[in-house]
Design a protein around this motif. Structure first.
Motif, PDB file in Angstrom:
ATOM      1  N   TRP A 193      38.527 -38.377  17.832  1.00 41.99           N
ATOM      2  CA  TRP A 193      37.255 -38.248  17.129  1.00 41.99           C
ATOM      3  C   TRP A 193      37.201 -39.349  16.081  1.00 41.99           C
ATOM      4  CZ3 TRP A 193      36.351 -36.809  11.947  1.00 41.99           C
ATOM      5  CH2 TRP A 193      37.475 -36.352  11.233  1.00 41.99           C
ATOM      6  N   ALA A 194      35.982 -39.738  15.720  1.00 37.75           N
ATOM      7  CA  ALA A 194      35.811 -40.843  14.779  1.00 37.75           C
ATOM      8  C   ALA A 194      34.697 -40.535  13.798  1.00 37.75           C
ATOM      9  CB  ALA A 194      35.489 -42.128  15.539  1.00 37.75           C
ATOM     10  N   GLU A 195      34.802 -41.154  12.630  1.00 36.47           N
ATOM     11  CA  GLU A 195      33.772 -41.015  11.596  1.00 36.47           C
ATOM     12  C   GLU A 195      33.469 -42.387  11.022  1.00 36.47           C
ATOM     13  OE1 GLU A 195      35.228 -38.830   8.130  1.00 36.47           O
ATOM     14  OE2 GLU A 195      37.267 -39.223   8.831  1.00 36.47           O
ATOM     15  N   VAL A 196      32.229 -42.544  10.547  1.00 42.23           N
ATOM     16  CA  VAL A 196      31.776 -43.793   9.954  1.00 42.23           C
ATOM     17  C   VAL A 196      31.498 -43.507   8.477  1.00 42.23           C
ATOM     18  CG1 VAL A 196      30.089 -45.676  10.099  1.00 42.23           C
ATOM     19  CG2 VAL A 196      30.718 -44.392  12.165  1.00 42.23           C
ATOM     20  N   PRO A 197      32.442 -43.839   7.587  1.00 41.82           N
ATOM     21  CA  PRO A 197      32.269 -43.495   6.163  1.00 41.82           C
ATOM     22  C   PRO A 197      31.001 -44.052   5.522  1.00 41.82           C
ATOM     23  CG  PRO A 197      34.515 -44.218   6.600  1.00 41.82           C
ATOM     24  CD  PRO A 197      33.715 -44.489   7.841  1.00 41.82           C
ATOM     25  N   ALA A 198      30.510 -45.200   5.985  1.00 43.57           N
ATOM     26  CA  ALA A 198      29.315 -45.804   5.384  1.00 43.57           C
ATOM     27  C   ALA A 198      28.041 -45.042   5.731  1.00 43.57           C
ATOM     28  CB  ALA A 198      29.187 -47.255   5.843  1.00 43.57           C
ATOM     29  N   ILE A 199      28.116 -44.172   6.747  1.00 47.91           N
ATOM     30  CA  ILE A 199      26.945 -43.391   7.158  1.00 47.91           C
ATOM     31  C   ILE A 199      27.334 -41.918   7.091  1.00 47.91           C
ATOM     32  CG2 ILE A 199      25.210 -43.014   8.950  1.00 47.91           C
ATOM     33  CD1 ILE A 199      26.034 -45.747  10.129  1.00 47.91           C
ATOM     34  N   PRO A 200      27.039 -41.236   5.993  1.00 49.19           N
ATOM     35  CA  PRO A 200      27.448 -39.838   5.846  1.00 49.19           C
ATOM     36  C   PRO A 200      26.980 -38.979   7.020  1.00 49.19           C
ATOM     37  CG  PRO A 200      26.571 -40.671   3.787  1.00 49.19           C
ATOM     38  CD  PRO A 200      26.299 -41.721   4.838  1.00 49.19           C
ATOM     39  N   GLY A 201      27.914 -38.179   7.543  1.00 50.23           N
ATOM     40  CA  GLY A 201      27.594 -37.276   8.635  1.00 50.23           C
ATOM     41  C   GLY A 201      27.679 -37.917  10.008  1.00 50.23           C
ATOM     42  N   CYS A 202      27.976 -39.197  10.089  1.00 52.03           N
ATOM     43  CA  CYS A 202      28.036 -39.889  11.377  1.00 52.03           C
ATOM     44  C   CYS A 202      29.446 -39.765  11.938  1.00 52.03           C
ATOM     45  CB  CYS A 202      27.636 -41.352  11.223  1.00 52.03           C
ATOM     46  SG  CYS A 202      27.474 -42.192  12.807  1.00 52.03           S
ATOM     47  N   ALA A 203      29.580 -38.955  12.988  1.00 53.30           N
ATOM     48  CA  ALA A 203      30.874 -38.726  13.621  1.00 53.30           C
ATOM     49  C   ALA A 203      30.649 -38.460  15.101  1.00 53.30           C
ATOM     50  CB  ALA A 203      31.591 -37.539  12.969  1.00 53.30           C
ATOM     51  N   THR A 204      31.700 -38.650  15.882  1.00 53.41           N
ATOM     52  CA  THR A 204      31.617 -38.407  17.320  1.00 53.41           C
ATOM     53  C   THR A 204      33.014 -38.179  17.861  1.00 53.41           C
ATOM     54  OG1 THR A 204      30.670 -39.200  19.400  1.00 53.41           O
ATOM     55  CG2 THR A 204      31.745 -40.834  18.009  1.00 53.41           C
ATOM     56  N   GLN A 205      33.107 -37.881  19.148  1.00 51.30           N
ATOM     57  CA  GLN A 205      34.402 -37.640  19.769  1.00 51.30           C
ATOM     58  C   GLN A 205      34.394 -38.160  21.195  1.00 51.30           C
ATOM     59  OE1 GLN A 205      35.198 -35.149  22.360  1.00 51.30           O
ATOM     60  NE2 GLN A 205      33.006 -35.032  22.742  1.00 51.30           N
ATOM     61  N   GLY A 206      35.587 -38.232  21.791  1.00 48.23           N
ATOM     62  CA  GLY A 206      35.706 -38.647  23.181  1.00 48.23           C
ATOM     63  C   GLY A 206      37.045 -38.205  23.742  1.00 48.23           C
ATOM     64  N   GLU A 207      37.077 -37.908  25.025  1.00 51.79           N
ATOM     65  CA  GLU A 207      38.318 -37.499  25.681  1.00 51.79           C
ATOM     66  C   GLU A 207      39.291 -38.673  25.800  1.00 51.79           C
ATOM     67  OE1 GLU A 207      39.250 -34.388  26.509  1.00 51.79           O
ATOM     68  OE2 GLU A 207      37.395 -33.768  25.516  1.00 51.79           O
ATOM     69  N   THR A 208      38.752 -39.887  25.993  1.00 52.91           N
ATOM     70  CA  THR A 208      39.571 -41.094  26.066  1.00 52.91           C
ATOM     71  C   THR A 208      39.106 -42.052  24.978  1.00 52.91           C
ATOM     72  OG1 THR A 208      38.078 -42.257  27.570  1.00 52.91           O
ATOM     73  CG2 THR A 208      39.771 -40.848  28.574  1.00 52.91           C
ATOM     74  N   PHE A 209      39.927 -43.065  24.709  1.00 54.14           N
ATOM     75  CA  PHE A 209      39.565 -44.046  23.705  1.00 54.14           C
ATOM     76  C   PHE A 209      38.317 -44.814  24.130  1.00 54.14           C
ATOM     77  CE2 PHE A 209      39.963 -48.049  21.351  1.00 54.14           C
ATOM     78  CZ  PHE A 209      40.118 -47.555  20.081  1.00 54.14           C
ATOM     79  N   GLU A 210      38.206 -45.127  25.420  1.00 49.74           N
ATOM     80  CA  GLU A 210      37.041 -45.850  25.934  1.00 49.74           C
ATOM     81  C   GLU A 210      35.771 -45.023  25.765  1.00 49.74           C
ATOM     82  OE1 GLU A 210      39.952 -45.502  27.633  1.00 49.74           O
ATOM     83  OE2 GLU A 210      40.643 -47.556  27.278  1.00 49.74           O
ATOM     84  N   GLU A 211      35.856 -43.723  26.054  1.00 52.07           N
ATOM     85  CA  GLU A 211      34.693 -42.843  25.881  1.00 52.07           C
ATOM     86  C   GLU A 211      34.318 -42.759  24.410  1.00 52.07           C
ATOM     87  OE1 GLU A 211      33.192 -38.286  26.848  1.00 52.07           O
ATOM     88  OE2 GLU A 211      35.312 -38.769  27.037  1.00 52.07           O
ATOM     89  N   LEU A 212      35.307 -42.706  23.541  1.00 48.41           N
ATOM     90  CA  LEU A 212      35.046 -42.660  22.102  1.00 48.41           C
ATOM     91  C   LEU A 212      34.283 -43.896  21.651  1.00 48.41           C
ATOM     92  CD1 LEU A 212      35.571 -41.284  19.315  1.00 48.41           C
ATOM     93  CD2 LEU A 212      37.539 -42.805  19.144  1.00 48.41           C
ATOM     94  N   LEU A 213      34.697 -45.079  22.116  1.00 47.36           N
ATOM     95  CA  LEU A 213      34.006 -46.308  21.725  1.00 47.36           C
ATOM     96  C   LEU A 213      32.546 -46.290  22.159  1.00 47.36           C
ATOM     97  CD1 LEU A 213      36.668 -49.084  22.376  1.00 47.36           C
ATOM     98  CD2 LEU A 213      35.917 -48.145  20.186  1.00 47.36           C
ATOM     99  N   GLU A 214      32.271 -45.832  23.379  1.00 47.16           N
ATOM    100  CA  GLU A 214      30.876 -45.723  23.835  1.00 47.16           C
ATOM    101  C   GLU A 214      30.105 -44.759  22.947  1.00 47.16           C
ATOM    102  OE1 GLU A 214      30.593 -44.677  27.957  1.00 47.16           O
ATOM    103  OE2 GLU A 214      32.000 -46.239  28.556  1.00 47.16           O
ATOM    104  N   ASN A 215      30.722 -43.632  22.620  1.00 47.98           N
ATOM    105  CA  ASN A 215      30.046 -42.617  21.810  1.00 47.98           C
ATOM    106  C   ASN A 215      29.805 -43.077  20.379  1.00 47.98           C
ATOM    107  OD1 ASN A 215      30.071 -40.990  24.060  1.00 47.98           O
ATOM    108  ND2 ASN A 215      31.789 -39.732  23.383  1.00 47.98           N
ATOM    109  N   ILE A 216      30.687 -43.936  19.855  1.00 45.80           N
ATOM    110  CA  ILE A 216      30.506 -44.435  18.484  1.00 45.80           C
ATOM    111  C   ILE A 216      29.203 -45.220  18.380  1.00 45.80           C
ATOM    112  CG2 ILE A 216      31.371 -46.109  16.804  1.00 45.80           C
ATOM    113  CD1 ILE A 216      34.211 -45.217  17.582  1.00 45.80           C
ATOM    114  N   TYR A 217      28.955 -46.097  19.344  1.00 47.97           N
ATOM    115  CA  TYR A 217      27.717 -46.886  19.318  1.00 47.97           C
ATOM    116  C   TYR A 217      26.489 -45.971  19.370  1.00 47.97           C
ATOM    117  CZ  TYR A 217      30.284 -51.247  19.785  1.00 47.97           C
ATOM    118  OH  TYR A 217      31.105 -52.321  19.543  1.00 47.97           O
TER     119      TYR A 217
END
Length: 90
Positions: free
Chosen positions: A39-63
């Motif tokens: 799972w990942a969070e973007v500190p500069a954007i409060p509340g902006c977080a996402t998750q992914g089963e794989t690292f590649e899926e996480l990167l797609e979900n972050i965008y």
């Protein structure tokens, strides 16, 4: 982990269009989830977080998450005749 996003901008004023391309860098904090995946969070954007089963899926979900978090509902904004509305694609 800083990620770069390229966004383009078109501003139309009195029938004249101005085009800009810029890069935006955001720091993303990536965590390993206890149940597996990431799972990942973007500190500069409060509340902006996402998750992914794989690292590649996480990167797609972050965008997608950043794009969704930066979207604004114009109905809530006060727009007058002198206001200029600009749309930026991330």
């Amino acid at each position: 982990m800083p990620l770069s996003f390229t966004f383009s901008c078109v501003i139309k004023i009195n029938s004249k269009a101005y085009y800009f391309k810029r890069k935006m860098k955001l720091k993303v904090i990536i965590h390993e989830a206890e149940e597996g995946g990431y799972w990942a969070e973007v500190p500069a954007i409060p509340g902006c977080a996402t998750q992914g089963e794989t690292f590649e899926e996480l990167l797609e979900n972050i965008y997608e998450a950043i794009e969704a978090c930066l979207s604004v509902d114009l109905d809530a904004a006060q727009i007058t005749e002198k206001s200029k509305v600009m749309e930026i694609a991330v």
